[in-house]
Design a protein around this motif. Structure first.
Motif, PDB file in Angstrom:
ATOM      1  N   ARG A   1      -6.994   0.211   4.647  1.00 54.19           N
ATOM      2  CA  ARG A   1      -7.451  -0.468   3.474  1.00 54.19           C
ATOM      3  C   ARG A   1      -8.630   0.496   2.964  1.00 54.19           C
ATOM      4  O   ARG A   1      -8.397   0.510   1.715  1.00 54.19           O
ATOM      5  CB  ARG A   1      -7.911  -1.745   3.604  1.00 54.19           C
ATOM      6  CG  ARG A   1      -6.670  -2.773   3.858  1.00 54.19           C
ATOM      7  CD  ARG A   1      -7.145  -4.358   4.159  1.00 54.19           C
ATOM      8  NE  ARG A   1      -6.016  -5.042   4.510  1.00 54.19           N
ATOM      9  CZ  ARG A   1      -5.643  -5.974   5.424  1.00 54.19           C
ATOM     10  NH1 ARG A   1      -6.677  -5.986   6.167  1.00 54.19           N
ATOM     11  NH2 ARG A   1      -4.566  -6.538   5.712  1.00 54.19           N
TER      12      ARG A   1
ATOM     13  N   MET B   1       0.899  -1.255   0.025  1.00 51.97           N
ATOM     14  CA  MET B   1       0.052  -0.113  -0.115  1.00 51.97           C
ATOM     15  C   MET B   1       0.846   1.211   0.119  1.00 51.97           C
ATOM     16  O   MET B   1       0.565   2.267  -0.669  1.00 51.97           O
ATOM     17  CB  MET B   1      -1.000   0.027   1.267  1.00 51.97           C
ATOM     18  CG  MET B   1      -2.112  -1.027   1.099  1.00 51.97           C
ATOM     19  SD  MET B   1      -3.231  -0.948   2.436  1.00 51.97           S
ATOM     20  CE  MET B   1      -2.608  -1.635   3.739  1.00 51.97           C
ATOM     21  N   VAL B   2       1.780   1.394   0.954  1.00 46.48           N
ATOM     22  CA  VAL B   2       2.700   2.627   0.840  1.00 46.48           C
ATOM     23  C   VAL B   2       3.636   2.938  -0.209  1.00 46.48           C
ATOM     24  O   VAL B   2       4.417   3.821  -0.303  1.00 46.48           O
ATOM     25  CB  VAL B   2       3.339   2.689   2.258  1.00 46.48           C
ATOM     26  CG1 VAL B   2       2.332   2.775   3.463  1.00 46.48           C
ATOM     27  CG2 VAL B   2       4.277   1.650   2.733  1.00 46.48           C
TER      28      VAL B   2
ATOM     29  N   ARG C   1      -2.489   8.572   1.339  1.00 46.82           N
ATOM     30  CA  ARG C   1      -3.778   8.471   2.084  1.00 46.82           C
ATOM     31  C   ARG C   1      -3.463   7.589   3.368  1.00 46.82           C
ATOM     32  O   ARG C   1      -3.930   7.398   4.298  1.00 46.82           O
ATOM     33  CB  ARG C   1      -4.952   7.763   1.314  1.00 46.82           C
ATOM     34  CG  ARG C   1      -5.572   9.186   0.168  1.00 46.82           C
ATOM     35  CD  ARG C   1      -6.953   8.649  -0.177  1.00 46.82           C
ATOM     36  NE  ARG C   1      -7.102   7.313  -1.080  1.00 46.82           N
ATOM     37  CZ  ARG C   1      -6.777   7.389  -2.239  1.00 46.82           C
ATOM     38  NH1 ARG C   1      -6.602   8.633  -2.952  1.00 46.82           N
ATOM     39  NH2 ARG C   1      -6.786   6.287  -2.931  1.00 46.82           N
ATOM     40  N   VAL C   2      -2.775   6.397   2.730  1.00 41.42           N
ATOM     41  CA  VAL C   2      -2.458   5.240   3.899  1.00 41.42           C
ATOM     42  C   VAL C   2      -1.422   5.900   4.889  1.00 41.42           C
ATOM     43  O   VAL C   2      -1.685   5.755   6.081  1.00 41.42           O
ATOM     44  CB  VAL C   2      -1.703   4.221   3.188  1.00 41.42           C
ATOM     45  CG1 VAL C   2      -1.260   3.114   4.311  1.00 41.42           C
ATOM     46  CG2 VAL C   2      -2.735   3.302   2.217  1.00 41.42           C
TER      47      VAL C   2
ATOM     48  N   LYS D   1      -2.610   7.077  -3.298  1.00 38.85           N
ATOM     49  CA  LYS D   1      -3.158   6.116  -2.431  1.00 38.85           C
ATOM     50  C   LYS D   1      -1.920   5.861  -1.454  1.00 38.85           C
ATOM     51  O   LYS D   1      -2.450   5.771  -0.152  1.00 38.85           O
ATOM     52  CB  LYS D   1      -3.081   4.896  -3.360  1.00 38.85           C
ATOM     53  CG  LYS D   1      -4.211   4.509  -4.160  1.00 38.85           C
ATOM     54  CD  LYS D   1      -3.991   3.245  -5.078  1.00 38.85           C
ATOM     55  CE  LYS D   1      -5.359   2.929  -5.837  1.00 38.85           C
ATOM     56  NZ  LYS D   1      -5.136   1.518  -6.570  1.00 38.85           N
ATOM     57  N   ALA D   2      -0.876   5.843  -1.735  1.00 39.11           N
ATOM     58  CA  ALA D   2       0.317   5.666  -0.758  1.00 39.11           C
ATOM     59  C   ALA D   2       0.190   6.745   0.417  1.00 39.11           C
ATOM     60  O   ALA D   2       0.319   6.586   1.648  1.00 39.11           O
ATOM     61  CB  ALA D   2       1.595   5.568  -1.390  1.00 39.11           C
TER      62      ALA D   2
ATOM     63  N   ASP E   1       2.713   1.888  -3.361  1.00 40.18           N
ATOM     64  CA  ASP E   1       2.024   1.853  -4.794  1.00 40.18           C
ATOM     65  C   ASP E   1       2.536   2.914  -5.547  1.00 40.18           C
ATOM     66  O   ASP E   1       3.104   3.853  -5.295  1.00 40.18           O
ATOM     67  CB  ASP E   1       0.509   2.055  -4.166  1.00 40.18           C
ATOM     68  CG  ASP E   1      -0.259   1.529  -5.421  1.00 40.18           C
ATOM     69  OD1 ASP E   1      -0.856   0.303  -5.313  1.00 40.18           O
ATOM     70  OD2 ASP E   1      -0.697   2.454  -6.416  1.00 40.18           O
TER      71      ASP E   1
ATOM     72  N   TYR F   1      -6.659   3.309   1.744  1.00 35.95           N
ATOM     73  CA  TYR F   1      -5.937   2.872   0.353  1.00 35.95           C
ATOM     74  C   TYR F   1      -6.930   2.936  -0.997  1.00 35.95           C
ATOM     75  O   TYR F   1      -6.575   3.404  -2.106  1.00 35.95           O
ATOM     76  CB  TYR F   1      -5.234   1.572   0.424  1.00 35.95           C
ATOM     77  CG  TYR F   1      -4.504   0.947  -0.931  1.00 35.95           C
ATOM     78  CD1 TYR F   1      -3.278   1.687  -1.341  1.00 35.95           C
ATOM     79  CD2 TYR F   1      -5.186   0.091  -1.336  1.00 35.95           C
ATOM     80  CE1 TYR F   1      -2.681   1.034  -2.345  1.00 35.95           C
ATOM     81  CE2 TYR F   1      -4.466  -0.490  -2.619  1.00 35.95           C
ATOM     82  CZ  TYR F   1      -3.272  -0.092  -3.046  1.00 35.95           C
ATOM     83  OH  TYR F   1      -2.615  -0.553  -4.298  1.00 35.95           O
TER      84      TYR F   1
END
Length: 159
Positions: free
Chosen positions: A153, A124-125, A135-136, A132-133, A127, A156
């Motif tokens: 999640r 996720m981090v 936001r996580v 996305k990364a 990505d 993400y």
């Protein structure tokens, strides 16, 4: 008796609690065992305890009060579910430093730092979509203590 030597083995320095710590850790992890104990002196005091957790070999050394653990070194526990994370969080943080427990990190009763994270956190981090990364990462920074896997999640996914 010949033991297979691994290239790299973490060595943990304790002040007289090496055997207690090793036994504590193997009681938490399903695949844990004491491999061997080195005793020294007339009293046969424990010098080192070799133990294994989930296939990772460790050495616990009774080295004395000269050095203390700090957050510069930590062990990451990758968990597939929130329930699994809750189990490790609760067991490892028991008796630990409550003030040190932030953003998925905890300090156990021996002062060792652990990170309890989702198995897919690295994906996720890292990505390729930086939104996305980010936001996580923002969701992680907003976490006071234990990580909420569902919230990470959702972040993400952009929900």
């Amino acid at each position: 008796m010949t033991t297979t030597i691994r290239k790299i083995t973490p060595n943990l320095w304790f002040d007289g609690q090496a055997e207690e710590a090793a036994n504590h850790y193997i009681s938490i992890f399903k695949n844990g065992s004491i491999e061997r104990i080195a005793r020294v002196g007339e009293d046969r005091d424990v010098l080192t305890v070799e133990f294994e957790l989930e296939g990772q070999r460790f050495v616990a050394l009774n080295g004395g009060p000269h050095f203390r653990f700090n957050e510069a070194i930590s062990f990451i526990v990758h968990c597939d579910t929130q329930e699994e994370a809750d189990y490790y969080w609760d067991r490892l943080s028991e008796g630990g430093d409550e003030k040190a427990q932030v953003c998925g990190w905890l300090k156990d009763k021996f002062g060792v730092s652990w990170q309890i994270v989702p198995s897919d956190l690295t994906d996720m981090v890292t990505d390729s979509d930086p939104a996305k990364a980010e936001r996580v990462m923002k969701a992680i920074r907003a976490t006071a203590k234990k990580l909420d896997f569902a919230a990470l999640r959702r972040a993400y996914a952009g929900e």
